[in-house]
Design an enzyme around this catalytic site. Structure first.
Site, PDB file in Angstrom:
ATOM      1  N   HIS A 148       0.852  -1.184   0.000  1.00 12.85           N
ATOM      2  CA  HIS A 148       0.000   0.000   0.000  1.00 12.85           C
ATOM      3  C   HIS A 148       0.889   1.236   0.000  1.00 12.85           C
ATOM      4  CE1 HIS A 148      -3.038   2.948   1.207  1.00 12.85           C
ATOM      5  NE2 HIS A 148      -3.940   2.045   0.845  1.00 12.85           N
ATOM      6  N   HIS A 149       0.450   2.290  -0.675  1.00 12.16           N
ATOM      7  CA  HIS A 149       1.263   3.500  -0.792  1.00 12.16           C
ATOM      8  C   HIS A 149       1.517   4.148   0.567  1.00 12.16           C
ATOM      9  CE1 HIS A 149       3.323   6.607  -2.836  1.00 12.16           C
ATOM     10  NE2 HIS A 149       2.602   6.617  -3.941  1.00 12.16           N
TER      11      HIS A 149
END
Length: 471
Positions: A148-149
């Site tokens: 996930h960013h």
């Protein structure tokens, strides 16, 4: 004292609390318009040893505590979410193994990677998954890593890849170093209570210190201080204004489906082309993308002078911890209609240099603390509206400077499939082993003819590479 590899591993990802910008990305990740999950696709020259790969993941995730931590949300969004050790961490869930059922072609691998990318991460677990893909043609394999960013930006991921991979096919010496201690666990309730208590103690003193600092600066240089405020306000207006160009009729919308395309460009050739035109390898990369987009419009009998485009600009300094997120988004009028690749590079170069000097480039750091506390439905609507301002995004993650090995297999290519938040296409590049590995994540509902689009992008890069040949 210089930091050791143990220090780098233990501190990768930064502090316990998510930054306001990371919290914003986390809280809007459930909508395809604001999804911020990408996939690193590593091609391997042979199938790695599975038991060795599992053991390596077990050791590495202990040495990098962030990879065994999940995001804990407070009951009320008045304080930031925080990373906390997952008491039920299950490596079997995060690391899986599959075999391609068909011919093992790149097209089949692309389809699997797209399906893997579009599947949401479990918000109750650490924010990553990995998959070993067997049965790639020629006795090869692939390794897919989906973070996930909110874990990290592109540069932080490159740092992680360098730390996570071996230096040779042979296993290194047995590691008897002690593992770092897990961080304290947080529950939603304890997170809220502890952070509010800390704010109650620290905020008055912080406000006083900031007020005294501003007063001191103003007293010492009232004209300069006021001038800085005016410059920032003017810069903020420029940064907030949407690019002054209409959307492309061929790049409208952005659904939830992913389709992947990958191709290679020689690094030295792309760098030489950028230099010959007075730019960098990043400028040449963007010019190649835009050349391909122009050619795609021409196949549709469309003439488009420019389109709104977004690119990330790194705000990272040497003082920042490894991992985490230190970037800002910049939007500009992309010169799609310029047929001369040398002129395209010049236009891009000027924009990049101007964008890096904008005082308000990181303005979202100022707004994010307020935005991240809005109800999720309102936050998603605002963030989705911001992503829809662009027709295209492109990002050059940087370079990995040494050969990488994974459980006895050599990594031959690394394709960074970037997230595609509510836009028709995302083009991402990573340089590895003398090759620019380019991944295109696009919406098949908007770009229906995959063959034509793929051909146009490659031809756009050929335009740019020809600059160096002519020179």
């Amino acid at each position: 004292m210089p930091s050791t590899d143990d220090d780098k591993l233990a501190s990768w990802g930064g502090g316990q609390d998510l930054s306001a910008w990371e919290a914003l990305m986390w809280r809007t990740g459930g909508d395809h318009r604001t999804r911020s999950t990408g996939v690193m696709i590593e091609l391997l020259d042979q199938e790695p040893d599975w038991d060795r790969l599992v053991d390596a993941h077990d050791r590495f995730t202990q040495r990098v505590p962030r990879l065994r931590e999940r995001v804990v949300e407070p009951p009320l969004p008045v304080v930031a979410p925080a990373w906390s050790p997952d008491p039920h961490f299950d490596l079997d869930y995060h690391l899986q193994r599959v075999r391609l059922p068909g011919d093992g072609s790149m097209a089949e691998l692309h389809a699997l990677a797209a399906q893997f990318a579009v599947r949401p991460l479990d918000p109750e677990r650490p924010a990553w998954e990995a998959m070993l893909v067997l049965g790639v043609t020629g006795g090869r394999a692939a390794y897919l890593f989906k973070p996930h960013h909110s874990l990290s930006d592109g540069i932080g991921l490159l740092q992680l890849l360098d730390l996570a991979h071996g230096h040779s096919r042979e296993p290194g010496p047995s590691d008897a170093r002690p593992m770092p201690k897990p961080r304290p666990q947080e529950s939603p309730e304890s997170l809220l209570v502890n952070r509010l208590a800390a704010k109650a103690v620290n905020t008055p003193a912080d406000v006083v210190r900031e007020a005294l600092s501003v007063a001191s600066r103003f007293a010492g240089d009232p004209v300069g201080t006021t001038s800085e405020a005016v410059k920032f306000a003017m810069s903020l207006r420029r940064v907030l204004m949407p690019p002054d160009t209409p959307h492309s009729p061929a790049l409208t919308g952005g659904g939830s489906s992913y389709r992947l395309d990958t191709f290679d460009v020689p690094f030295d050739d792309l760098k030489s082309a950028g230099k010959a035109a007075g730019g960098s390898v990043n400028d040449a990369f963007l010019a190649g993308v835009l050349g391909g987009i122009r050619r795609y419009h021409e196949t549709l009998s469309l003439t488009v002078d420019s389109i709104p485009m977004a690119i990330p600009v790194s705000l990272r300094t040497d003082a920042d911890p490894m991992g985490a997120n230190k970037f800002a988004g910049a939007r500009f009028v992309a010169p799609v209609g310029e047929p001369d690749p040398t002129k395209r590079i010049g236009i891009i170069r000027r924009f990049i240099l101007e964008a890096r000097t904008e005082p308000a480039l990181g303005f979202l750091d100022l707004l994010a603390p307020v935005l991240s506390r809005l109800p999720e439905i309102a936050l998603t609507a605002i963030a989705g509206g911001m992503t829809s301002l662009s027709d295209l995004q492109a990002s050059n993650l940087g370079a990995i400077g040494r050969p990488l090995y994974l459980a006895g297999a050599r990594v031959t290519r690394i394709y960074p499939m970037g997230p595609r938040p509510g836009i028709p296409a995302m083009v991402t590049m990573l340089s590895y082993d003398g090759t620019c590995c380019i991944a295109v994540n696009y919406d098949p509902e908007v770009i229906a003819d995959a063959t034509v689009f793929s051909t146009c992008l490659r031809e756009g890069f050929e335009e740019v590479l020809a600059i160096a040949r002519v020179g």
